[in-house]
Write a protein that holds these residues in place. Structure first.
Motif, short mmCIF file in Angstrom:
data_model
loop_
_atom_site.label_atom_id
_atom_site.label_comp_id
_atom_site.label_asym_id
_atom_site.label_seq_id
_atom_site.Cartn_x
_atom_site.Cartn_y
_atom_site.Cartn_z
N ASN A 186 0.85 -1.36 -0.07
CA ASN A 186 0.09 -0.09 -0.06
C ASN A 186 0.93 1.34 0.05
O ASN A 186 0.37 2.21 0.49
CB ASN A 186 -1.03 -0.03 1.06
CG ASN A 186 -1.99 -1.17 1.29
OD1 ASN A 186 -2.54 -1.43 0.01
ND2 ASN A 186 -1.88 -2.02 2.29
N LYS A 187 1.97 1.20 -0.48
CA LYS A 187 2.96 2.39 -0.79
C LYS A 187 2.56 2.97 -2.05
O LYS A 187 2.31 2.37 -2.77
CB LYS A 187 4.26 2.05 -0.66
CG LYS A 187 4.71 1.41 0.56
CD LYS A 187 4.59 2.33 1.81
CE LYS A 187 5.26 1.41 3.11
NZ LYS A 187 4.89 2.15 4.32
N ALA A 226 1.65 -5.75 -2.43
CA ALA A 226 0.27 -5.64 -2.53
C ALA A 226 -0.42 -4.40 -2.25
O ALA A 226 -0.22 -3.47 -1.48
CB ALA A 226 -0.58 -6.73 -1.84
N GLY A 227 -1.10 -4.01 -3.19
CA GLY A 227 -1.90 -2.54 -3.12
C GLY A 227 -0.82 -1.24 -3.27
O GLY A 227 -1.19 -0.19 -3.25
N ALA A 258 -1.11 -4.66 -7.13
CA ALA A 258 -0.30 -3.39 -7.33
C ALA A 258 -0.60 -2.86 -8.81
O ALA A 258 -1.44 -3.68 -9.40
CB ALA A 258 1.13 -3.87 -7.38
N SER A 259 -0.42 -1.50 -8.91
CA SER A 259 -0.64 -0.98 -10.19
C SER A 259 0.56 -0.33 -10.83
O SER A 259 1.30 0.33 -9.95
CB SER A 259 -1.82 -0.07 -10.10
OG SER A 259 -1.89 0.58 -11.42
N PHE A 260 0.95 -0.75 -12.06
CA PHE A 260 2.19 -0.41 -12.71
C PHE A 260 1.72 0.75 -14.19
O PHE A 260 2.35 0.80 -15.05
CB PHE A 260 2.98 -1.49 -13.16
CG PHE A 260 3.95 -1.90 -12.09
CD1 PHE A 260 4.89 -1.47 -11.74
CD2 PHE A 260 3.12 -3.24 -11.68
CE1 PHE A 260 5.82 -2.18 -10.74
CE2 PHE A 260 4.13 -3.91 -10.73
CZ PHE A 260 5.37 -3.28 -10.36
N ALA A 261 0.42 0.96 -13.85
CA ALA A 261 -0.03 2.04 -14.97
C ALA A 261 0.58 2.99 -15.24
O ALA A 261 1.22 3.85 -14.25
CB ALA A 261 -1.42 2.12 -14.67
N TRP A 262 1.13 3.30 -16.49
CA TRP A 262 1.85 4.45 -17.16
C TRP A 262 3.11 4.48 -16.59
O TRP A 262 3.97 5.52 -16.79
CB TRP A 262 1.08 5.80 -16.61
CG TRP A 262 -0.20 5.82 -17.14
CD1 TRP A 262 -1.49 5.81 -16.42
CD2 TRP A 262 -0.65 6.22 -18.57
NE1 TRP A 262 -2.47 5.98 -17.36
CE2 TRP A 262 -2.01 6.37 -18.81
CE3 TRP A 262 -0.11 6.78 -19.71
CZ2 TRP A 262 -3.09 6.60 -19.71
CZ3 TRP A 262 -0.85 7.12 -20.70
CH2 TRP A 262 -1.97 6.97 -20.87
#
Length: 140
Positions: free
Chosen positions: A16-17, A35-36, A63-67
């Motif tokens: 969550n960072k 995660a998150g 997790a998200s690596f969008a863009w």
């Protein structure tokens, strides 16, 4: 904790960072929890992720690596189930023996312009749940 360019990190809980927009070039992460976490627009050029967890039992918190810039990044033996890679820059991005069920690679840019040519390189080697051996799904 501040992550420094080019440093190595092991067994960190980074769930969550928000790493959005940060430059994490040449970092190495081993057995870390993400995660998150959000990497939106982060520079992850040449980062190495080994045996890291990017998802947990809650499917709403991958997790998200969008863009993100994932040029020449390597994910080895990672849990990337449901993780978002949409719109990422991923020339020479590698996934080696990762779990990627439901991962979103939509609208990612996996090519590098060279003169009038576009060269594409993306390597995915994953473990399929129905087979005990890795299958190479490489494209180049």
């Amino acid at each position: 904790m501040d992550i420094q360019i080019g440093e190595g990190y092991t067994n960190l809980d980074l769930r969550n960072k928000d790493f959005s927009g940060q430059d994490l070039t040449d970092c190495t992460f081993s057995q870390c929890q993400f995660a998150g976490s959000v990497f939106r627009g982060a520079n992850l050029t040449n980062c190495q992720f080994d045996r890291c967890q990017f998802n947990n039992s809650d499917p709403d918190e991958p997790a998200s690596f969008a863009w993100a810039n994932l040029r020449e990044a390597v994910f080895s033996h990672c849990d990337l189930n449901m993780v978002a890679f949409n719109h990422c820059l991923g020339y020479d991005l590698s996934f080696k023996e990762c779990q990627m069920q439901g991962a979103d690679l939509s609208l990612g840019d996996f090519k590098m312009p060279v003169g009038n040519l576009d060269l594409a390189a993306l390597t995915i080697t994953c473990l399929l749940y129905t087979s005990p051996s890795p299958r190479d799904l490489s494209t180049s």
